[in-house]
Design a protein around this motif. Structure first.
Motif, PDB file in Angstrom:
ATOM      1  N   CYS A 177     -36.104   2.026   3.963  1.00 32.81           N
ATOM      2  CA  CYS A 177     -34.718   1.669   4.311  1.00 32.81           C
ATOM      3  C   CYS A 177     -33.892   2.911   4.655  1.00 32.81           C
ATOM      4  CB  CYS A 177     -34.075   0.890   3.170  1.00 32.81           C
ATOM      5  SG  CYS A 177     -34.752  -0.783   3.033  1.00 32.81           S
ATOM      6  N   VAL A 178     -34.194   4.033   4.015  1.00 34.96           N
ATOM      7  CA  VAL A 178     -33.544   5.290   4.404  1.00 34.96           C
ATOM      8  C   VAL A 178     -33.860   5.568   5.873  1.00 34.96           C
ATOM      9  CG1 VAL A 178     -33.570   7.807   4.060  1.00 34.96           C
ATOM     10  CG2 VAL A 178     -33.538   6.276   2.070  1.00 34.96           C
ATOM     11  N   GLY A 179     -35.121   5.343   6.251  1.00 36.92           N
ATOM     12  CA  GLY A 179     -35.534   5.541   7.646  1.00 36.92           C
ATOM     13  C   GLY A 179     -34.765   4.626   8.589  1.00 36.92           C
ATOM     14  N   ILE A 180     -34.614   3.362   8.202  1.00 30.17           N
ATOM     15  CA  ILE A 180     -33.852   2.413   9.042  1.00 30.17           C
ATOM     16  C   ILE A 180     -32.441   2.945   9.252  1.00 30.17           C
ATOM     17  CG2 ILE A 180     -32.773   0.121   9.045  1.00 30.17           C
ATOM     18  CD1 ILE A 180     -35.321  -0.980   7.708  1.00 30.17           C
ATOM     19  N   LEU A 181     -31.828   3.423   8.179  1.00 23.05           N
ATOM     20  CA  LEU A 181     -30.446   3.933   8.287  1.00 23.05           C
ATOM     21  C   LEU A 181     -30.388   5.174   9.177  1.00 23.05           C
ATOM     22  CD1 LEU A 181     -29.373   3.269   4.613  1.00 23.05           C
ATOM     23  CD2 LEU A 181     -28.180   2.395   6.640  1.00 23.05           C
ATOM     24  N   ARG A 182     -31.379   6.030   9.086  1.00 22.32           N
ATOM     25  CA  ARG A 182     -31.384   7.236   9.935  1.00 22.32           C
ATOM     26  C   ARG A 182     -31.512   6.853  11.412  1.00 22.32           C
ATOM     27  NH1 ARG A 182     -34.983  11.196   5.989  1.00 22.32           N
ATOM     28  NH2 ARG A 182     -33.375  11.299   4.382  1.00 22.32           N
ATOM     29  N   ALA A 183     -32.383   5.875  11.686  1.00 19.90           N
ATOM     30  CA  ALA A 183     -32.545   5.432  13.079  1.00 19.90           C
ATOM     31  C   ALA A 183     -31.245   4.822  13.591  1.00 19.90           C
ATOM     32  CB  ALA A 183     -33.689   4.418  13.164  1.00 19.90           C
ATOM     33  N   CYS A 184     -30.581   4.037  12.750  1.00 17.74           N
ATOM     34  CA  CYS A 184     -29.311   3.398  13.152  1.00 17.74           C
ATOM     35  C   CYS A 184     -28.237   4.457  13.383  1.00 17.74           C
ATOM     36  CB  CYS A 184     -28.839   2.419  12.076  1.00 17.74           C
ATOM     37  SG  CYS A 184     -29.811   0.911  12.041  1.00 17.74           S
ATOM     38  N   LEU A 185     -28.167   5.440  12.501  1.00 19.43           N
ATOM     39  CA  LEU A 185     -27.152   6.493  12.630  1.00 19.43           C
ATOM     40  C   LEU A 185     -27.362   7.275  13.926  1.00 19.43           C
ATOM     41  CD1 LEU A 185     -24.748   7.901  11.314  1.00 19.43           C
ATOM     42  CD2 LEU A 185     -26.361   9.291   9.988  1.00 19.43           C
ATOM     43  N   ALA A 186     -28.618   7.575  14.234  1.00 14.55           N
ATOM     44  CA  ALA A 186     -28.907   8.325  15.470  1.00 14.55           C
ATOM     45  C   ALA A 186     -28.504   7.506  16.693  1.00 14.55           C
ATOM     46  CB  ALA A 186     -30.398   8.675  15.525  1.00 14.55           C
ATOM     47  N   ALA A 187     -28.842   6.215  16.687  1.00 15.94           N
ATOM     48  CA  ALA A 187     -28.510   5.357  17.849  1.00 15.94           C
ATOM     49  C   ALA A 187     -26.994   5.219  17.994  1.00 15.94           C
ATOM     50  CB  ALA A 187     -29.150   3.981  17.674  1.00 15.94           C
ATOM     51  N   VAL A 188     -26.310   5.091  16.871  1.00 15.83           N
ATOM     52  CA  VAL A 188     -24.858   4.874  16.901  1.00 15.83           C
ATOM     53  C   VAL A 188     -24.114   6.136  17.342  1.00 15.83           C
ATOM     54  CG1 VAL A 188     -22.891   4.619  15.322  1.00 15.83           C
ATOM     55  CG2 VAL A 188     -24.726   2.929  15.320  1.00 15.83           C
ATOM     56  N   THR A 189     -24.486   7.287  16.821  1.00 17.39           N
ATOM     57  CA  THR A 189     -23.760   8.508  17.197  1.00 17.39           C
ATOM     58  C   THR A 189     -23.977   8.805  18.684  1.00 17.39           C
ATOM     59  OG1 THR A 189     -25.603   9.791  16.302  1.00 17.39           O
ATOM     60  CG2 THR A 189     -23.652   9.637  14.923  1.00 17.39           C
ATOM     61  N   GLU A 190     -25.196   8.567  19.158  1.00 19.12           N
ATOM     62  CA  GLU A 190     -25.442   8.825  20.572  1.00 19.12           C
ATOM     63  C   GLU A 190     -24.611   7.875  21.441  1.00 19.12           C
ATOM     64  OE1 GLU A 190     -29.459   8.399  22.101  1.00 19.12           O
ATOM     65  OE2 GLU A 190     -28.617   8.746  24.101  1.00 19.12           O
ATOM     66  N   HIS A 191     -24.680   6.598  21.103  1.00 15.38           N
ATOM     67  CA  HIS A 191     -23.982   5.611  21.935  1.00 15.38           C
ATOM     68  C   HIS A 191     -22.464   5.819  21.882  1.00 15.38           C
ATOM     69  CE1 HIS A 191     -23.695   1.889  24.190  1.00 15.38           C
ATOM     70  NE2 HIS A 191     -22.732   1.484  23.367  1.00 15.38           N
ATOM     71  N   ALA A 192     -21.941   6.064  20.686  1.00 13.56           N
ATOM     72  CA  ALA A 192     -20.476   6.191  20.534  1.00 13.56           C
ATOM     73  C   ALA A 192     -19.956   7.444  21.236  1.00 13.56           C
ATOM     74  CB  ALA A 192     -20.106   6.214  19.050  1.00 13.56           C
ATOM     75  N   SER A 193     -20.847   8.418  21.504  1.00 18.71           N
ATOM     76  CA  SER A 193     -20.417   9.641  22.195  1.00 18.71           C
ATOM     77  C   SER A 193     -20.402   9.455  23.712  1.00 18.71           C
ATOM     78  CB  SER A 193     -21.371  10.802  21.903  1.00 18.71           C
ATOM     79  OG  SER A 193     -21.575  10.920  20.537  1.00 18.71           O
ATOM     80  N   VAL A 194     -21.275   8.593  24.226  1.00 25.02           N
ATOM     81  CA  VAL A 194     -21.386   8.495  25.694  1.00 25.02           C
ATOM     82  C   VAL A 194     -20.747   7.236  26.292  1.00 25.02           C
ATOM     83  CG1 VAL A 194     -23.467   9.935  25.807  1.00 25.02           C
ATOM     84  CG2 VAL A 194     -23.714   7.469  25.634  1.00 25.02           C
TER      85      VAL A 194
ATOM     86  N   GLU B 263     -18.027   4.883  27.258  1.00 25.86           N
ATOM     87  CA  GLU B 263     -16.562   4.985  27.355  1.00 25.86           C
ATOM     88  C   GLU B 263     -15.940   3.624  27.595  1.00 25.86           C
ATOM     89  OE1 GLU B 263     -15.180   7.959  30.043  1.00 25.86           O
ATOM     90  OE2 GLU B 263     -16.231   9.574  28.979  1.00 25.86           O
ATOM     91  N   GLN B 264     -14.888   3.333  26.872  1.00 19.65           N
ATOM     92  CA  GLN B 264     -14.046   2.162  27.133  1.00 19.65           C
ATOM     93  C   GLN B 264     -12.601   2.574  26.881  1.00 19.65           C
ATOM     94  OE1 GLN B 264     -15.219  -1.556  28.007  1.00 19.65           O
ATOM     95  NE2 GLN B 264     -16.176   0.222  28.973  1.00 19.65           N
ATOM     96  N   PHE B 265     -11.682   2.012  27.639  1.00 20.69           N
ATOM     97  CA  PHE B 265     -10.266   2.370  27.558  1.00 20.69           C
ATOM     98  C   PHE B 265     -10.065   3.879  27.766  1.00 20.69           C
ATOM     99  CE2 PHE B 265     -10.908  -1.498  25.094  1.00 20.69           C
ATOM    100  CZ  PHE B 265      -9.980  -2.363  25.680  1.00 20.69           C
ATOM    101  N   GLY B 266     -10.904   4.461  28.661  1.00 17.36           N
ATOM    102  CA  GLY B 266     -10.699   5.837  29.098  1.00 17.36           C
ATOM    103  C   GLY B 266     -11.216   6.920  28.176  1.00 17.36           C
ATOM    104  N   LYS B 267     -11.947   6.561  27.141  1.00 16.55           N
ATOM    105  CA  LYS B 267     -12.535   7.616  26.279  1.00 16.55           C
ATOM    106  C   LYS B 267     -13.783   7.092  25.560  1.00 16.55           C
ATOM    107  CE  LYS B 267      -9.137   6.714  22.601  1.00 16.55           C
ATOM    108  NZ  LYS B 267      -8.092   7.280  21.767  1.00 16.55           N
ATOM    109  N   PRO B 268     -14.614   8.031  25.046  1.00 19.45           N
ATOM    110  CA  PRO B 268     -15.802   7.576  24.321  1.00 19.45           C
ATOM    111  C   PRO B 268     -15.393   6.654  23.172  1.00 19.45           C
ATOM    112  CG  PRO B 268     -15.874   9.955  24.649  1.00 19.45           C
ATOM    113  CD  PRO B 268     -14.502   9.504  25.065  1.00 19.45           C
ATOM    114  N   ILE B 269     -16.156   5.587  22.962  1.00 18.60           N
ATOM    115  CA  ILE B 269     -15.753   4.607  21.940  1.00 18.60           C
ATOM    116  C   ILE B 269     -15.661   5.240  20.548  1.00 18.60           C
ATOM    117  CG2 ILE B 269     -16.493   2.525  23.188  1.00 18.60           C
ATOM    118  CD1 ILE B 269     -19.045   2.540  21.406  1.00 18.60           C
ATOM    119  N   GLY B 270     -16.434   6.327  20.302  1.00 14.44           N
ATOM    120  CA  GLY B 270     -16.370   7.014  19.002  1.00 14.44           C
ATOM    121  C   GLY B 270     -14.990   7.602  18.719  1.00 14.44           C
ATOM    122  N   GLU B 271     -14.171   7.728  19.775  1.00 11.21           N
ATOM    123  CA  GLU B 271     -12.814   8.268  19.559  1.00 11.21           C
ATOM    124  C   GLU B 271     -11.814   7.167  19.220  1.00 11.21           C
ATOM    125  OE1 GLU B 271     -11.663  11.116  22.582  1.00 11.21           O
ATOM    126  OE2 GLU B 271     -13.689  11.988  22.537  1.00 11.21           O
TER     127      GLU B 271
END
Ligand code: FAD
Length: 365
Positions: free
Chosen positions: A232-249, A251-259
């Protein structure tokens, strides 16, 4: 030399999505992982294993779990089989069976039955001594990796007590049928097993049998819980990697969604979930490695916390990726389905909570 976790990740490559969609892992890959000792890495080197500590094996398990929960499930089953043989087997049995598991043989562990899920005291599979033979009758359900297995570690009633026996999957009277369309860990080879007057040598009963049922199953389950928790730690690491990458690239409403603060809040939640799961697993593994009396409770806690964090974290990851992750096989979609099952197996969340409460309230509760 290359680290076992590194090596396992390299061998697994990046085909997990294909395996999930095909509902199958390549058997030759599993055999290769097994031969390298990576599927039951805590087995001592004198039996062909890698002799890893629980903490070191935990990191290996998390690494495999981040790539593919189906492969991690096979690893958990192999490790549980090996641990059961180590704990319950005689010296001769350890010497006979463990090298099979570190030599490319694949194993599965069957305790659940139609009428015995959470309540294993209801199991009815029977072992009967007939001269130098043991006759096994019963039916097991949902056995992870059974579709790939060469060896089955089966739990049953034996005389007034209980026992576990090692049974070749090819023995006459053994029937193995895939569980159709599992919700998650779809390539893990879950199968139902029927044992119809299966005859094996009496020496297949680990430690001679006659043990109490809780003692017999706790050995296997504790190892399984530790392994699932790290997975389950592995599942969380995979999810965190996918989320940080996606949220950085993305864009909606003129900026990366992570912002956007609400999305940033999801990212922070996943960071916390991964840390909580890692720390609780590290603590439990250190209890295993030091032989602490806290080991059993720490393991239940690790499995409970890690699986709940993974189920919630995976749901968050699907939310952040939205349509980008909403198809079968995608890493977050797999995590979402796979993590849910981790709250059910090796003692459901409810059973874990009961065990934790009992431990806090003291004996007799
Ligand atoms: P039940 O026991 O019927 O429980 C149903 C619900 O009732 C659950 O929410 C449970 O928590 C709750 N409940 C039950 N009793 C109590 C109680 N006293 N107090 C509060 N709540 C309670 N089995 C094997 O032998 N080997 C394997 O390798 C294996 N792999 C599996 C892999 C997967 C993906 C799955 C789904 C199952 C696997 N199983 C395996 C079976 C697994 O161990 C059982 O599913 C599990 O023990 C729960 O049993 P059950 O499904 O019959 O649920």
């Amino acid at each position: 030399p290359i680290e076992p976790a590194e090596l396992a990740a390299e061998l697994l490559g990046d085909d997990a999505e294909t395996w999930d969609l095909a509902c199958a892992l390549p058997r030759d890959l599993l055999v290769d992982l097994g031969k390298r000792g990576l599927l039951c890495a805590e087995v001592p080197t004198r039996y062909g294993g890698l002799g890893l500590s629980s903490e070191h094996n935990g990191e290996l398990t998390a690494r495999v779990g981040a790539v593919c929960s189906s492969a991690r499930s096979v690893l958990t089953s192999q490790g549980m089989a090996a641990w059961t043989i180590q704990r319950l087997g005689s010296r001769d049995q350890r010497a006979a069976y463990l090298p099979l598991l570190t030599g490319g043989g694949l194993a599965a562990v069957g305790f659940s039955e139609t009428g015995a899920g959470s309540d294993l005291s209801a199991l009815t599979t029977s072992f009967t001594a007939r001269g130098d033979s043991l006759v096994v009758d019963g039916a097991k359900v949902w056995v992870t990796a059974a579709a790939y297995a060469d060896h089955l570690v089966i739990f049953g009633r034996y005389g007034d007590g209980a026992a576990a026996a090692v049974i070749p999957a090819s023995a006459p009277g053994v029937t193995i049928e895939r569980v159709p369309h599992p919700l998650g860990c779809r390539a893990a080879g879950h199968a139902n097993i029927t044992l119809d007057a299966v005859r094996v040598p009496a020496a297949a009963v680990l430690g001679g049998g006659g043990l109490s049922l809780p003692l017999v199953v706790t050995a296997a389950l504790s190892y399984g819980r530790m392994s699932v928790a790290w997975g389950c730690v592995g599942i969380l690491r995979a999810c965190l990697a996918a989320v940080t990458e996606h949220a950085s690239v993305r864009e909606q409403f003129g900026k990366p969604i992570g912002e956007h603060q609400l999305v940033a809040g999801h990212v922070a939640g996943l960071v916390a979930a991964e840390q909580i799961a890692t720390r609780v697993c590290e603590h439990a593994s250190r209890c295993w490695d030091s032989g602490s009396p806290e080991m059993v409770t720490a393991t239940v806690l690790a499995k409970y916390v890690s699986s709940e964090q993974a189920a919630r974290g995976a749901a968050t990851a699907v939310q952040v990726l939205a349509s980008a992750g909403a198809h079968d096989g995608h890493v977050v979609a797999r995590a979402y389905r796979d993590a849910k099952l981790m709250e059910i197996i090796e003692g459901s969340s409810e059973l874990c909570r009961l065990m934790l409460a009992r431990s806090a309230l003291g004996p007799g509760r």
